[in-house]
Design an enzyme around this catalytic site. Structure first.
Site, PDB file in Angstrom:
ATOM      1  N   CYS A  15       0.744  -1.001  -0.033  1.00  0.00           N
ATOM      2  CA  CYS A  15      -0.024  -0.081  -0.051  1.00  0.00           C
ATOM      3  C   CYS A  15       0.772   1.178  -0.170  1.00  0.00           C
ATOM      4  CB  CYS A  15      -0.847   0.082   1.289  1.00  0.00           C
ATOM      5  SG  CYS A  15      -1.772   1.482   1.485  1.00  0.00           S
ATOM      6  N   CYS A  71      -0.157   3.965   2.653  1.00  0.00           N
ATOM      7  CA  CYS A  71       0.357   3.496   3.970  1.00  0.00           C
ATOM      8  C   CYS A  71       1.915   3.844   4.235  1.00  0.00           C
ATOM      9  CB  CYS A  71       0.204   1.963   4.003  1.00  0.00           C
ATOM     10  SG  CYS A  71      -1.444   1.296   3.938  1.00  0.00           S
TER      11      CYS A  71
END
Length: 100
Positions: A28, A31
């Site tokens: 991600c 993230c």
């Protein structure tokens, strides 16, 4: 930021007055951008601790906390859930979220 698993979760949320749990995954991009923001925020405050939970490895925790999009931050105050936020945030927004 330490990555925790289900066996460490309860102790982690009780480890400080304010705890931020970041649900994320290695793949991600957002993230990866959020992690240093959270780390800088925590480094500047003595009353906040942060941990990371990998949703791919901790599917039960992701299900329990209804993680449908990442990154997702869950805030605990004195061991109780106090707030949630999905997506990228800056340090100013973290400060707002942790005190709400």
């Amino acid at each position: 930021m330490k990555t925790i698993d289900a066996s460490e979760f309860e102790d982690a949320v009780k480890s400080n007055t304010n705890v931020i749990i970041q649900f994320s995954a290695d793949w991600c991009g957002p993230c990866k951008r959020l992690t240093p923001i959270v780390e800088n925020f925590v480094d500047a405050r003595d009353d906040v601790t942060a941990y990371k939970v990998d949703i791919g490895e901790q599917t039960d925790l992701a299900t329990k906390y209804q993680v449908r999009s990442i990154p997702k931050l869950i805030f605990f105050r004195d061991g109780a859930l106090s707030n949630e936020k999905v997506g990228l945030v800056n340090e100013s927004k973290l400060s707002e979220l942790i005190t709400e």
